[in-house]
Design a protein around this motif. Structure first.
Motif, mmCIF file in Angstrom:
data_model
loop_
_atom_site.group_PDB
_atom_site.id
_atom_site.type_symbol
_atom_site.label_atom_id
_atom_site.label_comp_id
_atom_site.label_asym_id
_atom_site.label_seq_id
_atom_site.Cartn_x
_atom_site.Cartn_y
_atom_site.Cartn_z
ATOM 1 N N GLY A 282 0.817 -1.211 0.000
ATOM 2 C CA GLY A 282 0.000 0.000 0.000
ATOM 3 C C GLY A 282 0.847 1.255 0.000
ATOM 4 O O GLY A 282 0.558 2.221 -0.712
ATOM 5 N N ALA B 92 0.849 3.944 -2.958
ATOM 6 C CA ALA B 92 0.470 5.319 -2.635
ATOM 7 C C ALA B 92 1.544 6.307 -3.054
ATOM 8 O O ALA B 92 1.257 7.360 -3.637
ATOM 9 N N SER C 31 -3.313 9.162 -1.258
ATOM 10 C CA SER C 31 -4.297 8.915 -0.204
ATOM 11 C C SER C 31 -5.527 8.206 -0.754
ATOM 12 O O SER C 31 -6.092 7.329 -0.104
ATOM 13 N N LEU D 30 -4.957 4.562 -1.176
ATOM 14 C CA LEU D 30 -5.066 3.878 0.116
ATOM 15 C C LEU D 30 -6.532 3.707 0.521
ATOM 16 O O LEU D 30 -6.904 2.705 1.133
ATOM 17 N N TYR E 120 -6.475 3.516 4.292
ATOM 18 C CA TYR E 120 -6.318 4.916 4.702
ATOM 19 C C TYR E 120 -6.668 5.137 6.174
ATOM 20 O O TYR E 120 -5.877 5.739 6.913
ATOM 21 N N VAL F 190 4.811 0.920 6.160
ATOM 22 C CA VAL F 190 4.355 1.829 5.103
ATOM 23 C C VAL F 190 5.542 2.618 4.546
ATOM 24 O O VAL F 190 5.674 2.802 3.326
#
Length: 289
Positions: free
Chosen positions: A157, A161, A173, A176, A182, A200
């Motif tokens: 992710g 992103a 965003s 996500l 998110y 992340v």
């Protein structure tokens, strides 16, 4: 020279603030402020050979190779702004979402004006603009899915992103959000869950090292074509930032108030729309273009 440092940091802050909002791209801010290609080139300069230079103590050469001062200023602005704006944007999107979306609609419309006004458009450029627009619309209207937050999905992710962040018009965003990650990441930042943030961050690093080199390679060979496609991405983002929207669709202000039983914030939204235009105009003027 010190003035340049401050300007670079402020442009980075604009990128970070944009990426804190699902649907808005930091890459768009980099493009309109005139630092996009330099930013991509600096990221793409990170190569395995730099490790050998560091081992030999060639620190100055490494710093110059990666455009270190520029990248440090922009990167600091992005990180400080992104982490400080996440909670604020979450609150604003809960309290008065139309005003937030209206601000970014003003930002994107003004950006498009400055980006397209002096271009010489060929038939191929227009076709690529349409292709970029269609791709952006497909991403924006895609249905979200719920992904379980594991180290692997957080890593992937983050990579996805940050890759989206590097493309104008495509929001990291929002990617996500599509994955359902998110809220997890926002909560991790708020609660300072370092393990989640680390996974992340590792994904972001991998995405930056990969996608920046691809973008630099494409820009060096097909500059006008790539920019034309990116402008299509930016145009597509307008659909996502329509102020009076719900999960079910897009409405006029009066319809929005009726459907949601919430205020349309029309007066404030008009104000923030023009504030967005003014902000972009100032950033564009400061970019020296």
């Amino acid at each position: 020279m010190k003035k340049d440092y401050i300007v670079w940091a402020l442009k980075g802050a604009a990128m970070g603030a944009a990426d804190a909002v699902p649907g808005v791209s930091g890459g768009t801010m980099a493009l309109i402020t005139g630092i996009y290609e330099r930013f991509i080139a600096a990221l793409a300069a990170f190569r395995p050979s730099l490790v050998q230079q560091l081992w030999r103590g060639e620190f100055r050469n490494v710093w110059q190779s990666i455009d270190g001062t520029f990248l440090l200023c922009v990167g600091s602005g992005i990180l400080i702004s992104l982490f400080s704006m996440l909670n604020l944007m979450h609150w604003l999107l809960t309290v008065c979402p139309p005003a937030v979306w209206a601000f970014f609609m003003g930002v994107i419309l003004a950006s498009l004006f400055f980006l397209v006004r002096n271009r010489d458009w060929s038939g191929a450029d227009l076709l690529l603009l349409l292709v970029g627009l269609i791709i952006a619309l497909l991403l924006i209207t895609a249905s979200g899915t719920e992904v379980t937050a594991t180290p692997l999905t957080l890593f992937l992710g983050g990579a996805l992103a940050i890759s989206a962040m590097l493309l104008p018009g495509i929001s990291g965003s929002f990617m996500l959000l599509l994955l359902g990650l998110y809220p997890v990441i926002v909560e991790a930042v708020h609660a300072r869950e370092l393990v989640t943030i680390l996974w992340v961050a590792l994904g972001c690093a991998a995405g930056i090292l990969t996608v920046s080199r691809i973008l630099q390679w494409a820009l060096s060979r097909w500059h006008n074509a790539v920019i034309s496609c990116m402008l299509g991405f930016v145009m597509g983002a307008l659909v996502k930032v329509w102020p009076w929207q719900t999960d079910e669709g897009w409405y006029l202000p009066a319809e929005y108030a009726s459907v949601t039983t919430e205020s349309a914030w029309l007066g404030l939204s008009v104000l923030t729309f023009f504030v967005g235009i003014v902000v972009v105009s100032i950033l564009h003027a400061r970019s020296g273009k």
